[in-house]
Design a protein around this motif. Structure first.
Motif, PDB file in Angstrom:
ATOM      1  N   SER A   1     -23.979  -1.754  -1.266  1.00  0.00           N
ATOM      2  CA  SER A   1     -24.600  -1.451  -2.501  1.00  0.00           C
ATOM      3  C   SER A   1     -23.402  -1.439  -3.501  1.00  0.00           C
ATOM      4  CB  SER A   1     -25.018   0.101  -2.363  1.00  0.00           C
ATOM      5  OG  SER A   1     -26.276  -0.035  -1.564  1.00  0.00           O
ATOM      6  N   PHE A   2     -22.063  -1.494  -3.075  1.00  0.00           N
ATOM      7  CA  PHE A   2     -20.946  -1.526  -4.012  1.00  0.00           C
ATOM      8  C   PHE A   2     -20.266  -2.828  -3.948  1.00  0.00           C
ATOM      9  CE2 PHE A   2     -22.173   2.680  -2.732  1.00  0.00           C
ATOM     10  CZ  PHE A   2     -21.942   3.370  -3.800  1.00  0.00           C
ATOM     11  N   ALA A   3     -19.829  -3.161  -5.211  1.00  0.00           N
ATOM     12  CA  ALA A   3     -18.849  -4.650  -5.259  1.00  0.00           C
ATOM     13  C   ALA A   3     -17.456  -4.248  -4.767  1.00  0.00           C
ATOM     14  CB  ALA A   3     -18.965  -4.865  -6.673  1.00  0.00           C
ATOM     15  N   ALA A   4     -16.915  -5.070  -4.456  1.00  0.00           N
ATOM     16  CA  ALA A   4     -15.494  -4.864  -3.823  1.00  0.00           C
ATOM     17  C   ALA A   4     -14.566  -4.902  -4.984  1.00  0.00           C
ATOM     18  CB  ALA A   4     -15.188  -6.135  -2.979  1.00  0.00           C
ATOM     19  N   ALA A   5     -13.454  -3.899  -4.857  1.00  0.00           N
ATOM     20  CA  ALA A   5     -12.724  -3.631  -6.017  1.00  0.00           C
ATOM     21  C   ALA A   5     -11.659  -4.838  -5.820  1.00  0.00           C
ATOM     22  CB  ALA A   5     -11.972  -2.311  -5.715  1.00  0.00           C
ATOM     23  N   GLY A   6     -11.183  -5.254  -7.089  1.00  0.00           N
ATOM     24  CA  GLY A   6     -10.318  -6.452  -7.117  1.00  0.00           C
ATOM     25  C   GLY A   6      -8.868  -6.032  -6.578  1.00  0.00           C
ATOM     26  N   GLU A   7      -8.010  -7.153  -6.611  1.00  0.00           N
ATOM     27  CA  GLU A   7      -6.531  -6.807  -6.397  1.00  0.00           C
ATOM     28  C   GLU A   7      -5.901  -6.696  -7.605  1.00  0.00           C
ATOM     29  OE1 GLU A   7      -4.901  -9.637  -3.433  1.00  0.00           O
ATOM     30  OE2 GLU A   7      -6.112  -8.665  -1.888  1.00  0.00           O
ATOM     31  N   GLY A   8      -4.442  -6.335  -7.389  1.00  0.00           N
ATOM     32  CA  GLY A   8      -3.811  -6.215  -8.817  1.00  0.00           C
ATOM     33  C   GLY A   8      -3.151  -4.920  -8.753  1.00  0.00           C
ATOM     34  N   GLY A   9      -3.236  -4.159  -7.772  1.00  0.00           N
ATOM     35  CA  GLY A   9      -2.752  -2.957  -7.734  1.00  0.00           C
ATOM     36  C   GLY A   9      -1.349  -3.046  -6.849  1.00  0.00           C
ATOM     37  N   SER A  10      -0.438  -1.907  -6.952  1.00  0.00           N
ATOM     38  CA  SER A  10       0.907  -1.963  -6.296  1.00  0.00           C
ATOM     39  C   SER A  10       1.235  -0.530  -6.032  1.00  0.00           C
ATOM     40  CB  SER A  10       2.013  -2.565  -7.384  1.00  0.00           C
ATOM     41  OG  SER A  10       1.857  -1.885  -8.358  1.00  0.00           O
ATOM     42  N   ALA A  11       0.362  -0.010  -5.196  1.00  0.00           N
ATOM     43  CA  ALA A  11       0.468   1.306  -4.695  1.00  0.00           C
ATOM     44  C   ALA A  11       1.663   1.634  -3.834  1.00  0.00           C
ATOM     45  CB  ALA A  11      -0.843   1.968  -4.064  1.00  0.00           C
ATOM     46  N   SER A  12       2.225   2.717  -3.775  1.00  0.00           N
ATOM     47  CA  SER A  12       3.310   3.076  -2.939  1.00  0.00           C
ATOM     48  C   SER A  12       2.941   3.440  -1.555  1.00  0.00           C
ATOM     49  CB  SER A  12       4.062   4.392  -3.288  1.00  0.00           C
ATOM     50  OG  SER A  12       3.130   5.443  -3.477  1.00  0.00           O
ATOM     51  N   VAL A  13       3.863   2.870  -0.224  1.00  0.00           N
ATOM     52  CA  VAL A  13       3.268   3.197   0.899  1.00  0.00           C
ATOM     53  C   VAL A  13       4.058   4.265   1.602  1.00  0.00           C
ATOM     54  CG1 VAL A  13       2.898   2.120   3.123  1.00  0.00           C
ATOM     55  CG2 VAL A  13       2.489   0.741   1.104  1.00  0.00           C
ATOM     56  N   GLU A  14       3.556   5.177   2.247  1.00  0.00           N
ATOM     57  CA  GLU A  14       3.915   6.442   2.657  1.00  0.00           C
ATOM     58  C   GLU A  14       3.734   6.465   4.318  1.00  0.00           C
ATOM     59  OE1 GLU A  14       3.328  10.769   1.556  1.00  0.00           O
ATOM     60  OE2 GLU A  14       4.048   9.854  -0.283  1.00  0.00           O
ATOM     61  N   THR A  15       4.623   6.960   4.993  1.00  0.00           N
ATOM     62  CA  THR A  15       4.273   7.153   6.597  1.00  0.00           C
ATOM     63  C   THR A  15       4.120   8.488   6.565  1.00  0.00           C
ATOM     64  OG1 THR A  15       5.899   5.344   7.028  1.00  0.00           O
ATOM     65  CG2 THR A  15       5.433   6.948   8.683  1.00  0.00           C
ATOM     66  N   VAL A  16       2.816   8.723   7.337  1.00  0.00           N
ATOM     67  CA  VAL A  16       2.534   9.995   7.849  1.00  0.00           C
ATOM     68  C   VAL A  16       2.361  10.169   9.281  1.00  0.00           C
ATOM     69  CG1 VAL A  16       1.200  10.467   5.854  1.00  0.00           C
ATOM     70  CG2 VAL A  16       0.266   9.400   7.513  1.00  0.00           C
ATOM     71  N   SER A  17       2.549  11.422   9.857  1.00  0.00           N
ATOM     72  CA  SER A  17       2.610  11.379  11.328  1.00  0.00           C
ATOM     73  C   SER A  17       1.029  11.389  11.803  1.00  0.00           C
ATOM     74  CB  SER A  17       2.980  12.794  11.801  1.00  0.00           C
ATOM     75  OG  SER A  17       4.352  13.078  11.018  1.00  0.00           O
ATOM     76  N   ALA A  18       0.937  10.511  13.040  1.00  0.00           N
ATOM     77  CA  ALA A  18      -0.312  10.784  13.515  1.00  0.00           C
ATOM     78  C   ALA A  18      -0.451  12.080  14.372  1.00  0.00           C
ATOM     79  CB  ALA A  18      -0.308   9.653  14.701  1.00  0.00           C
ATOM     80  N   ALA A  19      -1.754  12.730  14.361  1.00  0.00           N
ATOM     81  CA  ALA A  19      -1.786  13.963  15.300  1.00  0.00           C
ATOM     82  C   ALA A  19      -1.610  13.609  16.607  1.00  0.00           C
ATOM     83  CB  ALA A  19      -3.378  14.591  14.701  1.00  0.00           C
ATOM     84  N   ALA A  20      -1.670  14.710  17.578  1.00  0.00           N
ATOM     85  CA  ALA A  20      -1.385  14.596  18.860  1.00  0.00           C
ATOM     86  C   ALA A  20      -2.586  14.110  19.526  1.00  0.00           C
ATOM     87  CB  ALA A  20      -1.147  15.922  19.454  1.00  0.00           C
ATOM     88  N   ASN A  21      -2.659  13.046  20.516  1.00  0.00           N
ATOM     89  CA  ASN A  21      -3.768  12.374  20.674  1.00  0.00           C
ATOM     90  C   ASN A  21      -4.389  13.602  21.837  1.00  0.00           C
ATOM     91  OD1 ASN A  21      -5.626  10.938  22.125  1.00  0.00           O
ATOM     92  ND2 ASN A  21      -4.298   9.437  23.090  1.00  0.00           N
ATOM     93  N   PRO A  22      -5.696  13.829  21.497  1.00  0.00           N
ATOM     94  CA  PRO A  22      -6.547  14.777  22.422  1.00  0.00           C
ATOM     95  C   PRO A  22      -6.898  14.215  23.823  1.00  0.00           C
ATOM     96  CG  PRO A  22      -7.739  14.291  20.384  1.00  0.00           C
ATOM     97  CD  PRO A  22      -6.573  13.371  20.337  1.00  0.00           C
ATOM     98  N   GLY A  23      -6.366  12.946  24.122  1.00  0.00           N
ATOM     99  CA  GLY A  23      -6.342  12.557  25.351  1.00  0.00           C
ATOM    100  C   GLY A  23      -7.670  12.608  26.236  1.00  0.00           C
ATOM    101  N   LEU A  24      -8.993  12.492  25.335  1.00  0.00           N
ATOM    102  CA  LEU A  24     -10.077  12.555  25.925  1.00  0.00           C
ATOM    103  C   LEU A  24     -10.511  11.047  26.499  1.00  0.00           C
ATOM    104  CD1 LEU A  24     -11.603  14.971  23.341  1.00  0.00           C
ATOM    105  CD2 LEU A  24     -11.120  15.632  25.887  1.00  0.00           C
ATOM    106  N   SER A  25     -10.103  10.054  25.704  1.00  0.00           N
ATOM    107  CA  SER A  25     -10.846   8.754  25.902  1.00  0.00           C
ATOM    108  C   SER A  25      -9.444   7.619  26.206  1.00  0.00           C
ATOM    109  CB  SER A  25     -11.544   8.333  24.777  1.00  0.00           C
ATOM    110  OG  SER A  25     -10.852   8.459  23.503  1.00  0.00           O
ATOM    111  N   SER A  26      -9.896   6.725  26.535  1.00  0.00           N
ATOM    112  CA  SER A  26      -9.007   5.463  26.478  1.00  0.00           C
ATOM    113  C   SER A  26      -9.725   4.046  26.369  1.00  0.00           C
ATOM    114  CB  SER A  26      -8.102   5.319  27.767  1.00  0.00           C
ATOM    115  OG  SER A  26      -9.030   5.438  28.973  1.00  0.00           O
ATOM    116  N   HIS A  27      -9.005   3.120  25.885  1.00  0.00           N
ATOM    117  CA  HIS A  27      -9.664   1.845  25.562  1.00  0.00           C
ATOM    118  C   HIS A  27      -9.554   1.131  26.870  1.00  0.00           C
ATOM    119  CE1 HIS A  27      -9.641  -2.509  23.901  1.00  0.00           C
ATOM    120  NE2 HIS A  27     -10.583  -1.918  23.526  1.00  0.00           N
ATOM    121  N   VAL A  28     -10.831   0.496  27.419  1.00  0.00           N
ATOM    122  CA  VAL A  28     -10.807  -0.475  28.294  1.00  0.00           C
ATOM    123  C   VAL A  28     -10.726  -2.103  27.950  1.00  0.00           C
ATOM    124  CG1 VAL A  28     -12.190  -1.052  30.347  1.00  0.00           C
ATOM    125  CG2 VAL A  28     -11.942   1.180  29.734  1.00  0.00           C
ATOM    126  N   SER A  29     -11.584  -2.442  27.140  1.00  0.00           N
ATOM    127  CA  SER A  29     -11.723  -3.874  26.612  1.00  0.00           C
ATOM    128  C   SER A  29     -12.440  -3.940  25.504  1.00  0.00           C
ATOM    129  CB  SER A  29     -12.423  -4.673  27.823  1.00  0.00           C
ATOM    130  OG  SER A  29     -13.570  -4.349  28.074  1.00  0.00           O
TER     131      SER A  29
END
Lengths: 309, 249
Positions: free
Chosen positions: A151-179
């Protein structure tokens, strides 16, 4: 306060669903920060930074975020939520999986699959497979929203936002990826294709589906879709399914071949710009939504169409 | 292991719903109601796990009006052992439903909870994910295959690009997708037997849950319609129209 938008990606590419959800986020109003979470996603963050309307990109990298698992991803989003009053994601399989978990952890209601932003707290969303449209207002301290991207058109390109690193939260360790068993194809993705050709149960077999639908799709550079009946009968893989319980699409041109037009299917494609229906049964409900109808046997006319293109 | 399954009473999927003229909602009077189709799949999956010797008991729970007892009886007729009706005439939003089911889960201590991926009335697709968040459990949403192991469950999920398989620690919440199984029909003798199976009645207050809605529905309207276009007689005419009139080729 600002809006946090979850980037949808497949670990190598930023999905254009993000650019569409961005349009919805911009309409809500406020600075939009995009969160790119994954194991090795700096390149995706660079892609997100180029989208027009993004104020900042946050990158959370951790091995636990590699496969979009809901539990660690939700924990990371919640750890950032204090700075935002609105959290938005495209209603993709990732967004649909993780956002209600985020909402519950924040003890707020979620507004699912919005199709229109009426104001910063009021949205339209389909219910009953799109047979009714609800206007809902949320007064929650934090708004958690998924966006029906068709229902929404894609935003265009042309921006130049800053990129900032943030920490990942601790993994709750409930699940894992198989395939993963992802279908690989050179064709465009259903949700971003300009043209889609879909087949229904009338195709009769997987072989016929391949033989009749695919050459026309190749000629048009189209994505291939299928009705639920065709998927359930095994003629087409499940990720081709268009409809209430499959993908919701809105291409410029949708060609429905041998699809009767059950309401569940119409819910997934009726926002297409131009709809063509090819069906033997002139009473088929698909003709009621089609701009151009051709009452004919698809096995006769599809090869002819391929030649005519 | 005990399996808890949630079921919801909704307008039957074959009914073409009508929006009320005054915009206050959808016409529900004298409309055929049934079990949410995804919940039928959930009940079926639980029964198959029990029949395979991987679970001992299947308990079904519904949050809804008194008539939701019929929906629970349907699940009992399919083969579930026991039912719990948390009775309320209110429209309960997914978050409150998740909080009530959490209360039920704390009392019942299931090893697995199976929830339909969405109800076909509000199409929210939230309850299972919210429930697993509130319980602090793992979630396996949109399942097309469930393999119960020792202390873990492998869930194959339908995702946008195909399928993803995840391993979840138990207890966990699984939400069901359409291709997980084909639900059985209840036989007449089982429908009779189901009338005598235990059904407990509770209220949201028993679980200390406030069901007041957090979202305000301002109006409900018909979707903007799409008119039928024209019939073309040949492929040549179709291609010509698409090129010159519609401009999409």
């Amino acid at each position: 306060m600002a809006i946090l938008l979850l980037a949808d990606h497949d670990t190598t590419h930023l999905s254009d669903q993000t650019a569409k959800a961005l349009t919805a986020a911009t309409k809500i109003g406020g600075d939009v920060h995009v969160l790119v979470a994954g194991a090795n996603v700096k390149a995706i963050a660079e892609q997100a930074a180029k989208l027009s309307g993004v104020a900042k990109v946050l990158v959370a990298e951790d091995a636990s975020l590699a496969n979009n698992l809901a539990e660690p991803l939700a924990a990371t989003i919640v750890s950032l939520a204090g700075n935002y009053d609105t959290i938005v994601a495209a209603a993709t399989s990732v967004g649909k999986n993780v956002m209600p978990r985020v909402a519950a952890l924040l003890d707020v209601a979620q507004v699912s699959e919005i199709i229109e932003v009426v104001s910063s707290d009021t949205f339209k969303r389909p219910i009953y497979a799109g047979n009714a449209i609800q206007t809902v207002q949320t007064n929650e301290p934090k708004r958690v929203i998924t966006v029906r991207t068709a229902s929404f058109a894609a935003a265009g390109e042309g921006g130049s936002a800053s990129v900032e690193t943030v920490s990942a939260a601790a993994n709750p360790g409930l699940s894992s990826h198989v395939s993963d068993a992802l279908s690989s194809s050179d064709r465009p993705e259903l949700t971003s294709a300009k043209i889609i050709i879909s087949g229904g149960r009338a195709l009769g077999s997987s072989e016929k589906f391949q033989e009749v639908i695919l050459p026309v799709a190749d000629k048009l550079g189209a994505a291939v879709g299928a009705s639920r009946a065709a998927v359930d009968a095994g003629y087409a893989p499940n990720d081709w399914q268009v409809g209430q319980t499959g993908k919701v699409v809105a291409p410029d041109l949708y060609i429905a071949c041998g699809i009767s037009g059950a309401i569940q299917h119409l819910a997934g494609m009726k926002d297409s710009k131009v709809i063509v229906a090819i069906n033997k049964d002139e009473e088929a409900p698909i003709f009621q939504v089609a701009d151009y109808g051709l009452v004919a046997d698809l096995f006769d006319v599809l090869p002819e169409l391929e030649k005519a293109l | 292991m005990k399996i808890l399954v949630t079921v919801k009473r909704v307008v039957d999927f074959n009914v073409k719903i009508r929006v009320k003229a005054d915009g206050t909602g959808v016409e529900l009077a004298n409309v055929k109601m049934s079990m949410n189709p995804f919940d039928e799949i959930s009940v079926e999956e639980a029964l198959r796990l029990k029949e395979a010797g991987k679970a001992e008991e299947v308990v079904v729970v519904s949050i809804g009006p008194a008539k939701a007892e019929e929906t629970l009886r349907t699940a009992l007729a399919m083969g579930a052992d026991r039912a719990i009706l948390v009775e309320t005439e209110d429209q309960v939003e997914p978050l409150a439903v998740a909080k009530i089911v959490k209360g039920v889960a704390e009392a019942e201590q299931p090893g697995l909870i199976i929830v339909g991926k969405q109800a076909i009335d509000d199409d929210s697709n939230q309850t299972g994910q919210m429930l697993s968040a509130l319980l602090g459990w793992a979630q396996g949403t949109f399942a097309s295959k469930v393999e119960l192991g020792d202390g873990k469950v492998n869930v194959t999920r339908e995702v946008d690009g195909g399928l993803q398989t995840v391993e979840l620690k138990l207890p966990a919440v699984v939400t069901t997708d359409l291709r997980l199984n084909e639900p059985r029909y209840a036989s007449l003798p089982n429908i009779m037997k189901a009338k005598k199976k235990p059904l407990d009645k509770k209220t949201p207050a028993d679980f200390g849950v406030d069901t007041a809605p957090r979202l305000k529905v301002l109006k409900t309207e018909e979707p903007s319609g799409r008119k039928a276009g024209i019939k073309v007689k040949s492929v040549a005419e179709l291609v010509e129209k698409l090129k010159s009139e519609a401009g999409v080729l």
